[in-house]
Design a protein around this motif. Structure first.
Motif, PDB file in Angstrom:
ATOM      1  N   CYS A  27       4.180   5.985  14.137  1.00 10.35           N
ATOM      2  CA  CYS A  27       3.022   5.996  13.040  1.00 10.35           C
ATOM      3  C   CYS A  27       1.748   5.976  13.434  1.00 10.35           C
ATOM      4  CB  CYS A  27       3.241   4.681  11.997  1.00 10.35           C
ATOM      5  SG  CYS A  27       2.214   4.620  10.578  1.00 10.35           S
ATOM      6  N   PRO A  28       0.813   6.559  12.998  1.00 10.31           N
ATOM      7  CA  PRO A  28      -0.605   6.439  13.552  1.00 10.31           C
ATOM      8  C   PRO A  28      -1.122   5.165  13.388  1.00 10.31           C
ATOM      9  CG  PRO A  28      -0.528   8.080  11.450  1.00 10.31           C
ATOM     10  CD  PRO A  28       1.050   7.631  11.837  1.00 10.31           C
ATOM     11  N   ASP A  29      -0.781   4.449  12.392  1.00  9.61           N
ATOM     12  CA  ASP A  29      -1.900   3.390  12.147  1.00  9.61           C
ATOM     13  C   ASP A  29      -1.338   1.958  13.199  1.00  9.61           C
ATOM     14  OD1 ASP A  29      -2.675   4.697  10.089  1.00  9.61           O
ATOM     15  OD2 ASP A  29      -1.628   3.540   8.592  1.00  9.61           O
ATOM     16  N   SER A  30      -0.371   1.733  13.645  1.00  9.82           N
ATOM     17  CA  SER A  30      -0.156   0.712  14.630  1.00  9.82           C
ATOM     18  C   SER A  30      -0.855  -0.628  14.207  1.00  9.82           C
ATOM     19  CB  SER A  30      -0.797   1.145  16.245  1.00  9.82           C
ATOM     20  OG  SER A  30      -0.172   2.278  16.681  1.00  9.82           O
ATOM     21  N   LEU A 191       0.182   8.848   2.488  1.00 10.08           N
ATOM     22  CA  LEU A 191       1.606   8.555   2.508  1.00 10.08           C
ATOM     23  C   LEU A 191       1.610   8.081   4.241  1.00 10.08           C
ATOM     24  CD1 LEU A 191       4.649   8.582   1.468  1.00 10.08           C
ATOM     25  CD2 LEU A 191       4.549  10.303   3.097  1.00 10.08           C
ATOM     26  N   THR A 192       1.235   8.943   5.147  1.00 12.28           N
ATOM     27  CA  THR A 192       1.613   8.697   6.529  1.00 12.28           C
ATOM     28  C   THR A 192       0.604   8.056   7.403  1.00 12.28           C
ATOM     29  OG1 THR A 192       0.445  10.786   6.956  1.00 12.28           O
ATOM     30  CG2 THR A 192       2.886  11.074   6.270  1.00 12.28           C
ATOM     31  N   ASN A 193      -0.682   7.851   7.081  1.00 16.62           N
ATOM     32  CA  ASN A 193      -1.891   7.281   7.662  1.00 16.62           C
ATOM     33  C   ASN A 193      -2.590   6.500   6.814  1.00 16.62           C
ATOM     34  OD1 ASN A 193      -4.261   9.293   9.315  1.00 16.62           O
ATOM     35  ND2 ASN A 193      -3.751   7.234  10.000  1.00 16.62           N
ATOM     36  N   ARG A 194      -1.770   5.604   5.788  1.00 15.47           N
ATOM     37  CA  ARG A 194      -2.298   5.122   4.799  1.00 15.47           C
ATOM     38  C   ARG A 194      -3.802   4.156   5.146  1.00 15.47           C
ATOM     39  NH1 ARG A 194       1.377   2.492   1.621  1.00 15.47           N
ATOM     40  NH2 ARG A 194      -0.194   0.714   0.905  1.00 15.47           N
ATOM     41  N   HIS A 195      -3.803   3.738   6.309  1.00 10.65           N
ATOM     42  CA  HIS A 195      -4.826   2.603   6.922  1.00 10.65           C
ATOM     43  C   HIS A 195      -6.318   3.608   6.951  1.00 10.65           C
ATOM     44  CE1 HIS A 195      -1.363   0.178   7.025  1.00 10.65           C
ATOM     45  NE2 HIS A 195      -2.426  -0.705   6.660  1.00 10.65           N
ATOM     46  N   LEU A 196      -6.236   5.019   7.063  1.00 14.95           N
ATOM     47  CA  LEU A 196      -7.337   5.645   7.060  1.00 14.95           C
ATOM     48  C   LEU A 196      -7.881   6.091   5.700  1.00 14.95           C
ATOM     49  CD1 LEU A 196      -9.128   7.092   9.330  1.00 14.95           C
ATOM     50  CD2 LEU A 196      -7.821   9.262   8.721  1.00 14.95           C
ATOM     51  N   TRP A 197      -7.059   5.879   4.918  1.00 14.69           N
ATOM     52  CA  TRP A 197      -7.763   6.133   3.483  1.00 14.69           C
ATOM     53  C   TRP A 197      -8.799   5.511   3.067  1.00 14.69           C
ATOM     54  CZ3 TRP A 197      -7.368  10.498   0.885  1.00 14.69           C
ATOM     55  CH2 TRP A 197      -7.763  10.539  -0.512  1.00 14.69           C
ATOM     56  N   PRO A 198      -8.982   4.081   3.050  1.00 12.48           N
ATOM     57  CA  PRO A 198     -10.134   3.550   2.953  1.00 12.48           C
ATOM     58  C   PRO A 198     -11.420   4.162   3.604  1.00 12.48           C
ATOM     59  CG  PRO A 198      -8.523   1.841   3.379  1.00 12.48           C
ATOM     60  CD  PRO A 198      -7.878   3.194   3.663  1.00 12.48           C
ATOM     61  N   PHE A 199     -11.237   4.664   4.981  1.00 18.13           N
ATOM     62  CA  PHE A 199     -12.307   5.343   5.553  1.00 18.13           C
ATOM     63  C   PHE A 199     -12.793   6.718   4.886  1.00 18.13           C
ATOM     64  CE2 PHE A 199     -10.485   2.463   8.560  1.00 18.13           C
ATOM     65  CZ  PHE A 199     -11.396   1.936   9.289  1.00 18.13           C
ATOM     66  N   VAL A 200     -11.769   7.135   4.191  1.00 14.16           N
ATOM     67  CA  VAL A 200     -12.032   8.594   3.659  1.00 14.16           C
ATOM     68  C   VAL A 200     -12.693   8.219   2.298  1.00 14.16           C
ATOM     69  CG1 VAL A 200     -10.810  10.304   2.066  1.00 14.16           C
ATOM     70  CG2 VAL A 200      -9.949   9.633   4.526  1.00 14.16           C
ATOM     71  N   GLU A 201     -12.055   7.061   1.708  1.00 16.27           N
ATOM     72  CA  GLU A 201     -12.878   6.634   0.453  1.00 16.27           C
ATOM     73  C   GLU A 201     -14.123   6.089   0.528  1.00 16.27           C
ATOM     74  OE1 GLU A 201     -11.835   7.043  -2.579  1.00 16.27           O
ATOM     75  OE2 GLU A 201      -9.956   6.715  -3.072  1.00 16.27           O
ATOM     76  N   GLU A 202     -14.403   5.472   1.667  1.00 15.73           N
ATOM     77  CA  GLU A 202     -15.895   5.156   2.073  1.00 15.73           C
ATOM     78  C   GLU A 202     -16.844   6.416   2.041  1.00 15.73           C
ATOM     79  OE1 GLU A 202     -15.827   2.269   5.491  1.00 15.73           O
ATOM     80  OE2 GLU A 202     -18.098   2.881   5.766  1.00 15.73           O
ATOM     81  N   GLY A 338     -18.962  11.892  12.236  1.00 16.91           N
ATOM     82  CA  GLY A 338     -18.597  12.136  10.874  1.00 16.91           C
ATOM     83  C   GLY A 338     -18.359  13.909  10.768  1.00 16.91           C
ATOM     84  N   GLY A 339     -18.479  14.555  12.115  1.00 17.62           N
ATOM     85  CA  GLY A 339     -18.154  15.890  12.261  1.00 17.62           C
ATOM     86  C   GLY A 339     -17.095  16.153  13.016  1.00 17.62           C
ATOM     87  N   GLY A 340     -16.717  17.297  13.386  1.00 20.77           N
ATOM     88  CA  GLY A 340     -15.795  17.691  14.351  1.00 20.77           C
ATOM     89  C   GLY A 340     -14.290  17.720  13.678  1.00 20.77           C
ATOM     90  N   LEU A 341     -13.193  17.450  14.697  1.00 20.34           N
ATOM     91  CA  LEU A 341     -12.060  17.449  14.438  1.00 20.34           C
ATOM     92  C   LEU A 341     -11.204  16.256  14.956  1.00 20.34           C
ATOM     93  CD1 LEU A 341      -9.207  18.966  13.830  1.00 20.34           C
ATOM     94  CD2 LEU A 341      -9.471  20.026  16.151  1.00 20.34           C
ATOM     95  N   ALA A 342     -10.358  15.568  14.010  1.00 23.63           N
ATOM     96  CA  ALA A 342      -9.633  14.327  14.430  1.00 23.63           C
ATOM     97  C   ALA A 342      -8.273  14.611  14.368  1.00 23.63           C
ATOM     98  CB  ALA A 342     -10.171  13.305  13.590  1.00 23.63           C
ATOM     99  N   ARG A 343      -7.437  14.335  15.303  1.00 19.71           N
ATOM    100  CA  ARG A 343      -5.984  14.367  15.139  1.00 19.71           C
ATOM    101  C   ARG A 343      -5.570  13.260  15.971  1.00 19.71           C
ATOM    102  NH1 ARG A 343      -2.119  15.915  17.677  1.00 19.71           N
ATOM    103  NH2 ARG A 343      -3.221  15.728  19.855  1.00 19.71           N
ATOM    104  N   SER A 344      -4.363  13.005  16.729  1.00 18.54           N
ATOM    105  CA  SER A 344      -4.077  11.896  17.538  1.00 18.54           C
ATOM    106  C   SER A 344      -5.173  11.674  18.438  1.00 18.54           C
ATOM    107  CB  SER A 344      -2.712  12.504  18.219  1.00 18.54           C
ATOM    108  OG  SER A 344      -2.456  11.328  19.128  1.00 18.54           O
ATOM    109  N   GLY A 455      -3.638   6.714  16.103  1.00 22.99           N
ATOM    110  CA  GLY A 455      -4.505   6.839  14.731  1.00 22.99           C
ATOM    111  C   GLY A 455      -5.881   6.135  14.825  1.00 22.99           C
ATOM    112  N   HIS A 456      -5.976   5.103  15.975  1.00 21.15           N
ATOM    113  CA  HIS A 456      -6.983   4.410  16.103  1.00 21.15           C
ATOM    114  C   HIS A 456      -7.470   3.946  17.579  1.00 21.15           C
ATOM    115  CE1 HIS A 456      -5.036   0.759  16.486  1.00 21.15           C
ATOM    116  NE2 HIS A 456      -4.258   0.843  15.491  1.00 21.15           N
TER     117      HIS A 456
END
Ligand code: MGD
Ligand code: MGD
Ligand code: SF4
Ligand code: MO
Length: 700
Positions: A27-30, A191-202, A338-344, A455-456
């Motif tokens: 899972c990306p979140d570790s 669902l799959t990377n739920r701890h990133l969602w707060p950063f998206v909301e930010e 805040g630009g570019g592409l993020a993956r693993s 994921g981080h």
């Protein structure tokens, strides 16, 4: 036989203590966690509030991790098969007896057929540095076993991205918080990377627009400002049209392109015909929406693209990532935080981790070893042309009978009487039921490890909180025991966990890591990898045109090609199998195949089903709750029907993760899926699968 125990890294045991750990799941979140232990028993497992990324929260899977640890179904002793393969009829035996049986049979296989008749198969059941793959590499090198290659997950995305950028290195996902436009492209973040969602909301709170691009209306799509729903597998056409508009409307950062890319003119030529109208027809979208997406991408800065794995499971999976990586190079989005592409972010861990220290080429036979792609487990067990045939199979950290495509072929292979199968597991999975010998494995709270994340950018410590129950052992201990049982004597086969760990970490204060539970990689806070170019390609630039791809027989430019299994290509099965089948991760309480069998997980998700669009259901005279058959030339499943508004007409979905038992039939979602390998990157095309569906009483 003398048995060593894994070195304990625990402190002296007061009556009640807390122990820091890190989730090991794929899972990306570790996430960081804290285990409370009373006496010898773990009584509580909660998120570590100090962890800078997971911030004290776990997830609906791991909130109940102790139920998994203390499940009455946990495997506690070695088992020897008694009944026919697959029936799950075993007798408990001692470790000495189990190891003796393995050593005898393995010795015989190697003597008769050579080492390559042995096939190791492992996945990321634990992502821990030690317990995922370390001493096993030395053990199987010494045996001269076949080499497991390929990847169920991530290899294609990495290879595709690297074809443009020279490396899988990309943006820090948490930098999404600085974006003004967020494209969640083929990832189900909530669902799959739920701890990133707060950063998206930010980002959204600061005015960003959040776009989801996915063939399925996922829970993430439901939360987006704008949901774009292309037909599955058509994204490259969409990207070509986005680039068409960028060039047409001169939304290109010419300074960045001139200094840091090669092949712009040839790419511009390639995308000239890819008008929004043309892409719209291919993707099943409105031309105006394609236009709007392209304009938004070309005119908003910073624009951040987040993708993970969903789109790699396609025949042209690497091309998706190769093409996606061209977008930020054209607009110069890499310049901005805040630009570019993020993956693993897995590739960044080489800043502090070097797992090549586990390799042991000097133990290998002089002639090297053959490679077997892990996605072709079924083929490699059944192909009469395999020379030597696979006669012994080791499985750990995975449940391939449920997770690998074309599962009925895997099942036929595993059922072979002349195949000797050893499975190291925590539970009697579908795969373990076919084993000759099952060896009980420890869980994460029973073994020390360090967890690199994807994921981080934090390395996580995992302290063993309790001793393994029964006779379960960490994987490293299993390899030491097997090496001894085989009579091997090389000291590197017996290296201890602590020494292995320290040898693989560099620039890390291991004691401080252990004390605190996590440490950020030695990387700048502002990561922006390509703000000033510096792409690690042969040309030193982002390769919009790739000579390396051309040399390997691929199109050097981004190109859209439909899958062979589907409209227009070779092996077209559209007429007989008119529906595209998606088999995504759908359940919040599942992690791949790992939780569906537990009482608070599987039943709470309501059982397996096939999801249809109302139009497809009506055309077949099928109503909600009916039972339907879903089939193609690879397999067949009988499932309850759910009719929903998440899919487009022509697309069906069956959730992935349920075991055969739950279906009440010797089949799972992957009985249906396509095992064609991806264009490059060694992955597999689960997603390019076509099926027919009919009411269960209907005929084909
Ligand atoms: N709850 C939960 N979390 C998990 C997992 C789990 O099983 N359950 N598994 C973990 C693992 S191993 C991984 S690799 C990650 C995966 O994380 P993700 O990549 O985010 O998840 P997936 O479900 O594999 O795919 C993401 C999305 O891709 C979409 N998709 C499929 N085909 C296409 C396409 O052609 N184009 C586009 N644009 N989208 C497409 C699917 O509909 C899906 O919504 O999740 C991890 N997290
Ligand atoms: N149809 C379809 N198929 C898919 C996917 C999909 O989206 N759709 N997703 C794919 C993806 S992205 C992935 S990553 C794979 C996952 O496929 P798998 O890796 O096969 O599935 P997991 O459920 O992650 O399997 C983990 C197993 O490892 C065991 N395990 C955990 N820790 C340890 C340990 O320390 N020691 C030992 N010996 N065993 C341990 C667990 O008990 C569990 O049974 O599935 C792939 N398959
Ligand atoms: S499975 Fe993922 S989200 Fe859940 S605790 Fe583990 S790392 Fe965190
Ligand atoms: Mo995965």
């Amino acid at each position: 036989m003398a048995v060593t125990t894994a070195p304990s890294t625990s402190e002296a045991t007061p009556a009640r203590r807390t122990v820091l750990g890190t989730c090991h799941h794929d899972c990306p979140d570790s996430c960081g966690w804290v285990v409370t232990v009373e006496g010898d028993t773990a009584v509580r497992l909660r998120g570590n509030r100090d962890h800078p990324y997971s911030r004290g929260e776990l997830c609906p899977k791991v909130n109940r991790f102790l139920d998994r640890v203390y499940s009455p179904d946990r495997l506690l002793h070695p088992l020897l098969r008694r009944g026919p393969k697959g029936e799950g009829d075993f007798e408990p035996v001692s470790w000495d007896e189990a190891l003796g049986a393995v050593a005898d049979r393995l010795g015989e296989v190697v003597r008769t057929y050579g080492g390559e008749a042995v096939l190791p198969w492992w996945d990321a059941g634990t992502q821990g540095l030690l317990q995922m793959s370390s001493l096993d590499r030395r053990f199987f090198a010494k045996l001269g076993a076949s080499r497991r290659t390929g990847s169920l997950c991530g290899g294609v995305a990495s290879a595709g991205t690297a074809s443009t950028n020279g490396s899988a290195r990309a943006a820090d996902p948490t930098d999404v918080r600085f974006a003004r436009l967020v494209l969640l492209w083929g990832t189900n973040t909530r669902l799959t990377n739920r701890h990133l969602w707060p950063f998206v909301e930010e980002a959204r709170a600061n005015g960003a627009t959040v776009v989801v691009i996915d063939p399925m209306r996922t829970i993430t799509a439901e939360s987006a400002d704008w949901f774009v729903q292309p037909l599955p597998g058509t994204d490259v056409a969409l990207m070509l049209a986005v680039m068409h508009v960028l060039v047409r409307d001169d939304l290109v950062d010419h300074d960045y392109v001139d200094r840091h890319t090669i092949g712009f003119d040839r790419l511009a030529e390639r995308v000239r015909d890819w008008t929004p109208q043309r892409a719209a027809a291919t993707c099943g979208l409105e031309a105006a929406e394609v236009e709007r997406l392209a304009r938004a991408y070309g005119t908003t800065s910073p624009a951040f693209i987040r993708t993970l794995i969903g789109a790699e499971h396609r025949e042209q999976g690497a091309m998706f990532f190769r093409t996606l990586a061209c977008l930020p190079a054209l607009t110069g989005a890499w310049r901005h935080r805040g630009g570019g592409l993020a993956r693993s972010v897995g590739a960044w861990f080489d800043a502090n981790v070097d797992d090549s220290v586990f390799d042991a080429p000097h133990l290998e036979p002089a002639g090297g070893r053959r490679s077997v792609n892990m996605n072709h487990l079924g083929r490699s067990l059944t192909d009469p042309a395999m020379d030597p045939p696979v006669k012994a199979l080791f499985v750990w950290n995975g449940n391939p009978l449920v997770s690998v495509p074309n599962a009925d072929l895997t099942r036929r292979g595993l059922a072979r009487d002349d195949l000797f199968t050893v499975v190291s597991e925590q539970f009697l999975t579908d795969t373990a039921r076919y084993a000759d010998v099952v060896l009980p494995a420890a869980t994460q709270i029973e073994q020390a490890d360090v967890v690199p994340a994807w994921g981080h950018l934090y390395l996580g410590w995992n302290e063993a909180a309790i001793a393994p129950p029964g006779e379960a052992v960490p994987n490293t201990e299993l390899w030491r025991r097997l090496a001894r049982a085989m009579g091997f004597t090389e000291p590197e086969l017996f290296e201890g966990d602590d020494s292995l760990l320290r040898s693989a970490l560099h620039g890390v204060d291991v004691d401080a890591l252990r004390e605190r539970g996590f440490v950020r990689l030695s990387l700048p806070e502002d990561l922006r990898p390509y703000a000033d170019g510096g792409f690690p390609t042969a040309s030193g630039k982002a390769e919009l045109y790739s000579h390396a791809l051309a040399d390997r027989g691929h199109d050097p430019l981004p190109t859209f090609r439909p899958p062979a299994e589907g409209t227009g290509g070779e092996g077209d099965t559209t007429a007989r199998f008119p529906l595209v089948l998606m088999t995504p991760k759908t359940h919040t309480r599942f992690l791949n195949t790992s939780y569906s069998h537990l009482p608070k997980h599987g039943p709470a998700e309501g059982g397996p089903f096939v999801e249809l669009d109302p139009a497809d259901a009506e055309a077949r005279g099928i109503a909600e709750g009916d039972v339907a058959r879903v089939w193609n030339d690879r397999g067949s499943l009988t499932l309850t029907v759910r009719i929903g508004a998440r899919l487009r007409p022509g697309v069906a979905a069956v959730p992935f993760g349920w075991w055969a038992d739950h279906h009440g039939q010797p089949a799972t979602a992957n009985s249906l899926t396509n095992d064609t390998l991806t264009d490059w990157g060694g992955g597999v095309a689960y997603g390019d699968t076509r099926v027919q569906v009919a009411a269960a009483s209907g005929s084909d």
